[in-house]
Design a protein around this motif. Structure first.
Motif, PDB file in Angstrom:
ATOM      1  N   ILE A 199       0.866  -1.178   0.000  1.00 43.91           N
ATOM      2  CA  ILE A 199       0.000   0.000   0.000  1.00 43.91           C
ATOM      3  C   ILE A 199       0.906   1.233   0.000  1.00 43.91           C
ATOM      4  O   ILE A 199       1.523   1.554   1.018  1.00 43.91           O
ATOM      5  CB  ILE A 199      -0.918   0.011   1.232  1.00 43.91           C
ATOM      6  N   PRO A 200       1.018   1.906  -1.129  1.00 40.19           N
ATOM      7  CA  PRO A 200       1.917   3.071  -1.188  1.00 40.19           C
ATOM      8  C   PRO A 200       1.481   4.161  -0.208  1.00 40.19           C
ATOM      9  O   PRO A 200       0.290   4.385   0.009  1.00 40.19           O
ATOM     10  CB  PRO A 200       1.779   3.543  -2.638  1.00 40.19           C
ATOM     11  N   ASN A 233      -9.200  -0.551   3.246  1.00 39.08           N
ATOM     12  CA  ASN A 233      -7.869  -0.664   3.849  1.00 39.08           C
ATOM     13  C   ASN A 233      -7.824  -0.309   5.330  1.00 39.08           C
ATOM     14  O   ASN A 233      -6.747  -0.395   5.947  1.00 39.08           O
ATOM     15  CB  ASN A 233      -6.863   0.189   3.074  1.00 39.08           C
ATOM     16  N   PHE A 234      -8.953   0.066   5.926  1.00 38.18           N
ATOM     17  CA  PHE A 234      -8.946   0.286   7.371  1.00 38.18           C
ATOM     18  C   PHE A 234      -8.438  -0.944   8.117  1.00 38.18           C
ATOM     19  O   PHE A 234      -7.936  -0.850   9.243  1.00 38.18           O
ATOM     20  CB  PHE A 234     -10.353   0.656   7.877  1.00 38.18           C
ATOM     21  N   ARG A 235      -8.563  -2.118   7.498  1.00 37.04           N
ATOM     22  CA  ARG A 235      -8.201  -3.381   8.136  1.00 37.04           C
ATOM     23  C   ARG A 235      -6.737  -3.451   8.566  1.00 37.04           C
ATOM     24  O   ARG A 235      -6.384  -4.235   9.445  1.00 37.04           O
ATOM     25  CB  ARG A 235      -8.487  -4.538   7.174  1.00 37.04           C
ATOM     26  N   GLY A 243      -5.765  -6.384  11.355  1.00 34.42           N
ATOM     27  CA  GLY A 243      -5.031  -7.021  10.272  1.00 34.42           C
ATOM     28  C   GLY A 243      -5.630  -8.356   9.861  1.00 34.42           C
ATOM     29  O   GLY A 243      -6.795  -8.669  10.148  1.00 34.42           O
ATOM     30  N   LEU A 244      -4.819  -9.162   9.189  1.00 34.49           N
ATOM     31  CA  LEU A 244      -5.304 -10.456   8.706  1.00 34.49           C
ATOM     32  C   LEU A 244      -5.701 -11.393   9.845  1.00 34.49           C
ATOM     33  O   LEU A 244      -6.532 -12.277   9.662  1.00 34.49           O
ATOM     34  CB  LEU A 244      -4.250 -11.125   7.826  1.00 34.49           C
ATOM     35  N   ALA A 282       0.839   0.385   5.540  1.00 33.27           N
ATOM     36  CA  ALA A 282       0.092  -0.421   6.503  1.00 33.27           C
ATOM     37  C   ALA A 282       0.836  -0.523   7.827  1.00 33.27           C
ATOM     38  O   ALA A 282       2.065  -0.399   7.894  1.00 33.27           O
ATOM     39  CB  ALA A 282      -0.160  -1.812   5.938  1.00 33.27           C
ATOM     40  N   GLU A 283       0.089  -0.778   8.911  1.00 39.13           N
ATOM     41  CA  GLU A 283       0.675  -0.956  10.239  1.00 39.13           C
ATOM     42  C   GLU A 283       0.727  -2.412  10.670  1.00 39.13           C
ATOM     43  O   GLU A 283       1.684  -2.825  11.323  1.00 39.13           O
ATOM     44  CB  GLU A 283      -0.143  -0.172  11.272  1.00 39.13           C
TER      45      GLU A 283
END
Length: 434
Positions: A199-200, A233-235, A243-244, A282-283
């Protein structure tokens, strides 16, 4: 929408057309007069909330009467679509106003994870039944509060873990329970997501016209608007999700737990990081391995983005590894791979139905019958696996092997215990759990 979800939704329409689903409905739903149809509303209608609502509306026992979203662009689009289909729909930007409508029987909650707790507890307090997307909550404290709210109000709450409504998942677990695999000492669950790329980074900016960004943030920390944190993309940001681990993990770990009849792990440890895309926006970790220790067996979770080649040649699944053989289960089917000379192989048993549609039928039937014990994923079940997923994320964040007391909902580590509750901001308060 990612490829896995797109494929699922497309196949859902093909497998269970509306007419076929009607013929499979329980008589209690088929016989409902138009005046007795259930009035359904949906909060958060851009992604899975919209898919959940449409699965419910395949049933003649339900009609949509209201929608809510903080993005007016999405709200206007969905209202127009439903109007073309003959529904008279009220539109709301504030879910609390929607819940004041006494004509609404049940609500679908498809908002980002950090909103699930407040909206579900408010909905059941307003006398509504609820279909809430997974994961149930965004922290262990939220999960506990949500269970308490359901048990206090006795409302129907179905969690969107639709695999529990699919026959081949149920058949696979029954085979594990038969004992034919022998002693199962290790269960692996995994999600290898080749469609997930870097994710740029993007600069902060102004929310798009029509977006009530302040309300979207809700109890999350106030930050400048960034398109990377919005919609799908809030995930991948800790403020809003996990996250996943909490996106796919709750689906797959759920069946690992069911197969092993597992309650609470005694310990958990996790290691991983941003190994594939260390410098992207992403975090949450793109690579993670988590080990849960139970009495007599371990459950292992792993995920990796940008890779499709997971264990057993599958990009997702659950493997019950026994002394006699290994049962491998995914959304497409299950099979048994024998240990040499110890048992017969079981060829792949393919999926024959659609879990989301059947999950919707189960939700409506229980609203009608009020037999909460018939729910396929009651709030307690959703709470169990959501808690397990949160344990894994907390172990990752602390970098420690943690001992867990499931009866007290506490770790033996003060740093880990500080992560049990999400921090609420902007005047919002965590609902009470007792």
């Amino acid at each position: 929408m990612n490829n896995s979800r797109r494929t699922f939704i497309r196949s859902a329409s093909a497998i269970v057309a509306g007419a076929g689903l009607v013929s499979a409905l329980p008589s209690s739903l088929r016989a409902m007069a138009p005046s007795d149809r259930l009035n359904i509303a949906a909060i958060g209608i851009n992604g899975m909330g919209w898919n959940d609502l449409n699965a419910i509306l395949k049933n003649p026992a339900a009609r949509c009467v209201a929608l809510c979203d903080v993005d007016k662009n999405v709200l206007d689009k969905r209202v127009a679509e439903l109007t073309q289909r003959g529904y008279a729909v009220k539109a709301y930007s504030d879910y609390r106003r929607l819940l004041e409508d006494k004509d609404i029987d049940a609500v679908v909650i498809g908002t980002p994870d950090h909103w699930h707790c407040l909206q579900m507890t408010d909905a059941v307090s307003a006398g509504k039944d609820v279909y809430v997307e997974k994961p149930l909550g965004n922290s262990i404290a939220e999960i506990k509060a949500m269970v308490a709210a359901q048990e206090r109000t006795k409302r129907v709450v179905q969690v969107g873990q639709w695999q529990r409504s699919q026959k081949h998942f149920q058949d696979a677990v029954a085979f594990v329970h038969s004992g034919k695999l022998g002693q199962v000492r290790l269960v692996k669950a995994w999600a290898y997501m080749g469609w997930m790329h870097s994710i740029p980074k993007q600069p902060d900016g102004t929310p798009p016209p029509g977006v009530d960004y302040k309300t979207w943030l809700g109890p999350a920390e106030t930050r400048p608007f960034n398109p990377n944190r919005f919609h799908f993309n809030f995930r991948w940001y800790w403020d809003y999700a996990g996250g996943l681990m909490t996106d796919w993990g709750v689906h797959l770990l759920d069946y690992a737990l069911l197969g092993m009849k597992a309650a609470n792990p005694t310990s958990v440890m996790a290691a991983g990081g941003k190994f594939a895309y260390p410098d992207d926006a992403a975090e949450t970790p793109d690579t993670l391995t988590t080990v849960y220790q139970f009495d007599g067996f371990n459950i292992q979770w792993e995920h990796a983005t940008g890779i499709d080649g997971g264990p057993y040649g599958r990009d997702h699944g659950i493997a019950f590894i026994g002394n006699n053989g290994t049962l491998v289960l995914d959304r497409g089917g299950w099979e048994v791979i024998p240990e040499k000379g110890k048992m017969e192989a079981v060829p792949r048993q393919l999926s024959v139905d659609n879990g989301l549609d059947l999950h919707a039928v189960n939700f409506l039937e229980v609203i009608k019958s009020r037999k909460l014990e018939d729910l396929h994923t009651p709030v307690q079940a959703g709470a169990h696996v959501a808690t397990i997923a949160q344990l894994g994320n907390i172990a990752y964040k602390t970098g420690k092997k943690l001992n867990w007391d499931g009866d007290k909902n506490r770790f033996d580590d003060s740093d880990a215990n500080k992560l049990l509750a999400a921090q609420y901001h902007n005047g919002y308060k965590l609902p009470k759990s007792s």
